[in-house]
Design a protein around this motif. Structure first.
Motif, PDB file in Angstrom:
ATOM      1  N   ASP A 250     -36.900  16.578 -16.847  1.00 35.35           N
ATOM      2  CA  ASP A 250     -36.802  16.659 -15.308  1.00 35.35           C
ATOM      3  C   ASP A 250     -38.006  17.557 -15.117  1.00 35.35           C
ATOM      4  OD1 ASP A 250     -34.429  15.471 -15.592  1.00 35.35           O
ATOM      5  OD2 ASP A 250     -33.010  17.567 -15.426  1.00 35.35           O
ATOM      6  N   GLY A 251     -38.452  16.806 -13.846  1.00 36.14           N
ATOM      7  CA  GLY A 251     -39.643  17.427 -13.101  1.00 36.14           C
ATOM      8  C   GLY A 251     -40.871  16.922 -13.667  1.00 36.14           C
ATOM      9  N   LEU A 252     -41.119  16.138 -14.517  1.00 37.23           N
ATOM     10  CA  LEU A 252     -42.271  15.558 -15.207  1.00 37.23           C
ATOM     11  C   LEU A 252     -42.309  14.375 -14.642  1.00 37.23           C
ATOM     12  CD1 LEU A 252     -44.756  15.861 -17.298  1.00 37.23           C
ATOM     13  CD2 LEU A 252     -42.897  14.799 -19.042  1.00 37.23           C
ATOM     14  N   GLU A 253     -43.313  14.114 -13.825  1.00 35.11           N
ATOM     15  CA  GLU A 253     -43.560  12.919 -13.011  1.00 35.11           C
ATOM     16  C   GLU A 253     -44.651  11.778 -13.424  1.00 35.11           C
ATOM     17  OE1 GLU A 253     -43.695  13.438  -8.845  1.00 35.11           O
ATOM     18  OE2 GLU A 253     -42.719  15.115  -8.755  1.00 35.11           O
ATOM     19  N   ARG A 254     -45.593  12.361 -14.521  1.00 38.57           N
ATOM     20  CA  ARG A 254     -46.520  11.410 -14.861  1.00 38.57           C
ATOM     21  C   ARG A 254     -46.886  11.962 -16.438  1.00 38.57           C
ATOM     22  NH1 ARG A 254     -51.167  10.283 -10.338  1.00 38.57           N
ATOM     23  NH2 ARG A 254     -49.839   9.737  -8.726  1.00 38.57           N
ATOM     24  N   VAL A 255     -46.980  10.911 -17.224  1.00 39.60           N
ATOM     25  CA  VAL A 255     -47.192  11.093 -18.688  1.00 39.60           C
ATOM     26  C   VAL A 255     -48.235   9.977 -18.804  1.00 39.60           C
ATOM     27  CG1 VAL A 255     -46.647  10.846 -21.008  1.00 39.60           C
ATOM     28  CG2 VAL A 255     -45.029  11.720 -19.177  1.00 39.60           C
ATOM     29  N   ARG A 256     -49.660  10.601 -19.250  1.00 38.36           N
ATOM     30  CA  ARG A 256     -50.466   9.848 -19.949  1.00 38.36           C
ATOM     31  C   ARG A 256     -50.752  10.155 -21.505  1.00 38.36           C
ATOM     32  NH1 ARG A 256     -52.643   7.869 -15.082  1.00 38.36           N
ATOM     33  NH2 ARG A 256     -52.425   8.956 -13.269  1.00 38.36           N
ATOM     34  N   PHE A 257     -51.743   9.450 -21.826  1.00 39.13           N
ATOM     35  CA  PHE A 257     -52.068   9.542 -23.259  1.00 39.13           C
ATOM     36  C   PHE A 257     -53.648   8.987 -23.715  1.00 39.13           C
ATOM     37  CE2 PHE A 257     -49.540   5.754 -23.342  1.00 39.13           C
ATOM     38  CZ  PHE A 257     -50.215   4.920 -24.250  1.00 39.13           C
ATOM     39  N   THR A 258     -54.265   9.648 -24.449  1.00 36.52           N
ATOM     40  CA  THR A 258     -55.614   9.332 -24.821  1.00 36.52           C
ATOM     41  C   THR A 258     -56.197   9.991 -26.242  1.00 36.52           C
ATOM     42  OG1 THR A 258     -57.878   8.926 -24.008  1.00 36.52           O
ATOM     43  CG2 THR A 258     -56.891  11.055 -23.528  1.00 36.52           C
ATOM     44  N   SER A 259     -56.907   9.221 -26.932  1.00 33.05           N
ATOM     45  CA  SER A 259     -56.923   7.816 -26.857  1.00 33.05           C
ATOM     46  C   SER A 259     -56.418   7.016 -28.297  1.00 33.05           C
ATOM     47  CB  SER A 259     -58.508   7.466 -27.222  1.00 33.05           C
ATOM     48  OG  SER A 259     -59.300   7.939 -25.907  1.00 33.05           O
ATOM     49  N   PRO A 260     -55.679   5.958 -27.613  1.00 28.72           N
ATOM     50  CA  PRO A 260     -55.323   5.076 -28.858  1.00 28.72           C
ATOM     51  C   PRO A 260     -56.358   4.399 -29.757  1.00 28.72           C
ATOM     52  CG  PRO A 260     -54.578   4.095 -26.826  1.00 28.72           C
ATOM     53  CD  PRO A 260     -55.427   5.232 -26.472  1.00 28.72           C
ATOM     54  N   HIS A 261     -56.042   3.934 -30.842  1.00 27.90           N
ATOM     55  CA  HIS A 261     -56.764   2.944 -31.719  1.00 27.90           C
ATOM     56  C   HIS A 261     -56.029   1.570 -31.772  1.00 27.90           C
ATOM     57  CE1 HIS A 261     -59.184   1.306 -34.954  1.00 27.90           C
ATOM     58  NE2 HIS A 261     -59.935   2.398 -35.044  1.00 27.90           N
ATOM     59  N   PRO A 262     -56.717   0.306 -31.591  1.00 28.12           N
ATOM     60  CA  PRO A 262     -55.919  -0.844 -31.399  1.00 28.12           C
ATOM     61  C   PRO A 262     -55.456  -1.112 -32.780  1.00 28.12           C
ATOM     62  CG  PRO A 262     -58.169  -1.038 -30.350  1.00 28.12           C
ATOM     63  CD  PRO A 262     -58.145   0.360 -31.235  1.00 28.12           C
TER      64      PRO A 262
END
Length: 497
Positions: free
Chosen positions: A234-246
């Motif tokens: 609750d309260g976490l509005e945005r999640v991103r991630f970096t960097s994935p490998h294909p």
């Protein structure tokens, strides 16, 4: 000592180069120093008691940049007895004792595996009046066990792994960061919850190869599960991630992105080259068809996904036909942005001794053509958003011209940079039950970094969007409250399970 008055705390300054991992490591360095009693120097203070360089070794000019900056600092130190200079990060791990040999006025050299030793090394160097060099070959303690001084009140980095098990021929990182080590999911989520409790709205999950997460504890689906678990906070509005490998990008991750509301539809996935021959020489264990297939499946699940990438031009042996294939993949992938690099020879990597190293002028000419192609595509993709409403998380430092143009800036959910006008009047005043504001007033006086704005795109450029109408909705947040109060979150460290 003349750098700190008797009884007053010593001041410090951290100068960071390189990737997001280094930025987050610098937050750890700041947290450690403040725990040890140091106070952060004001930006205008040219004479802090301690200057820490957190270095990068990926680019060819990293060495020159470091030694140039160290040279500029030497006369400053000469005028301020007691001042200390420390060098850490990837270049320190690589060059080790050479740094003190080349710049004997440096007091401390520490590596990527022993950030936690810095306060003790500084004290030892002061006591012994001699340089201290400590480089460990493997991780001392997991970085997330260390205290952290976060730079942002509304967005935070969270490491889920360190190190890398890949063997890309152009990359020196695995030899400097070591083999991959993964944190347990419960520890990651505990750190995320601690950040959210302090007002953070957005977290970025960090790893050298973020989607291979789980390899150390034997769960190849762990990363998708972690994304879904973030959706329960609750309260976490945005999640991103970096960097994935294909090579590690699986359909369960695409499903988790599409089905978890707070996971942003933005994906940074390095391509490096569109030529299968070059990818093979790079020891990248995928080919262009697989890469484009991932993008096709991502867009099928999330048509609004913004996909960004990394591309290297001029790898040894790259032919004109190879380069043309890269341009073809760029046109087919329709990236919203690309970080483009001219191949940089790094001693100690297999690519450095490969035959057919390309002349600088050939690499430069191809690089310029790549830039032109990328910008043509990113501009066309951005123009599609004109007239659309975007949700912007207001940021600090994103708009260098904001003061002159009267705009503010931030990132849309898809990661695009948006410069927006605040309007002469706006829906702002007493907070209603829905968190919005009703009375009119000047929004520019009341919108804070960390607040949420909805606005409509009126103009597109290759690298940003403008929204020059009045924002339709403006929502104050805990991150904005913390920014207004000057409270950057400090986390004490979350233990490795």
């Amino acid at each position: 000592m003349t750098t700190a008055a008797a009884g007053s705390p010593r001041t410090y300054q951290v100068r960071t180069y390189g990737c997001q991992m280094n930025v987050h490591d610098s937050e750890r360095i700041s947290g450690l120093l403040e725990q040890a009693g140091y106070v952060r120097a004001a930006d205008a203070d040219g004479n802090p008691d301690v200057v820490v360089f957190n270095t990068c070794a990926v680019r060819e000019n990293a060495d020159n940049r470091l030694y140039g900056n160290l040279g500029h600092l030497r006369p400053v130190k000469d005028k301020h007895p007691g001042m200390q200079i420390a060098v850490g990060g990837c270049l320190a791990q690589k060059d080790r004792g050479d740094i003190v040999r080349k710049a004997p006025w440096v007091d401390v050299v520490f590596g990527t595996h022993n950030i936690g030793s810095l306060p003790a090394l500084l004290e030892r160097a002061r006591h012994n009046a001699a340089a201290e060099v400590e480089i460990l070959e493997s991780l001392d303690v997991f970085p997330s066990t260390l205290p952290t001084r976060r730079e942002s009140t509304y967005a935070g980095w969270v490491s889920i792994s360190v190190g890398c098990n890949n063997t890309c021929t152009f990359c020196i990182v695995p030899s400097l960061r070591g083999k991959e080590k993964d944190r347990r999911p419960g520890d990651v989520l505990a750190e995320v919850r601690a950040l959210v409790d302090s007002g953070v709205l957005e977290v970025t999950l960090l790893g050298q190869n973020v989607n291979s997460y789980g390899v150390e504890f034997g769960d190849r689906l762990a990363f998708g599960k972690l994304l879904r678990a973030c959706g329960e906070i609750d309260g976490l509005e945005r999640v991103r991630f970096t960097s994935p490998h294909p090579k590690d990008f699986t359909d369960d991750v695409i499903a988790a992105m599409a089905e978890t509301p707070n996971v942003c539809h933005s994906l940074h996935m390095p391509l490096q080259s569109g030529s299968d021959d070059v990818l093979k020489a790079m020891r990248r264990s995928y080919r262009s068809e697989k890469y484009l297939g991932i993008i096709e499946r991502v867009r099928a699940a999330m048509p609004d996904a913004a996909i960004t990438t990394d591309i290297i031009v001029g790898f040894p042996g790259e032919t004109e036909a190879d380069f043309q294939r890269t341009l073809d993949v760029v046109r087919e992938a329709r990236f919203s942005s690309a970080f483009t690099f001219q191949y940089s020879k790094r001693p100690g990597t297999p690519a450095a001794t490969m035959p057919d190293q390309l002349p600088k002028q050939v690499v430069q000419e191809r690089y310029e053509r790549l830039i032109a192609t990328v910008e043509e595509i990113t501009w066309a993709e951005n123009r599609k958003l004109v007239g659309q409403q975007v949700e912007v998380l207001v940021a600090v430092g994103e708009g260098r011209k904001d003061e002159r143009t009267g705009r503010m800036s931030g990132r849309a959910r898809d990661g695009r940079l948006v410069h927006f006008a605040t309007g002469a009047n706006g829906q702002h005043g007493a907070t209603g039950a829905n968190g919005q504001h009703g009375a009119t007033g000047s929004l520019s006086d009341q919108i804070r970094p960390g607040d949420i704005v909805h606005t409509t795109v009126t103009y597109a450029a290759p690298h940003h969007l403008n929204a020059d109408g009045e924002p339709q909705v403006d929502r104050r947040t805990g991150g904005g409250d913390a920014a207004e109060a000057g409270r950057a979150p400090r986390t004490p460290g979350v233990l490795l399970g």
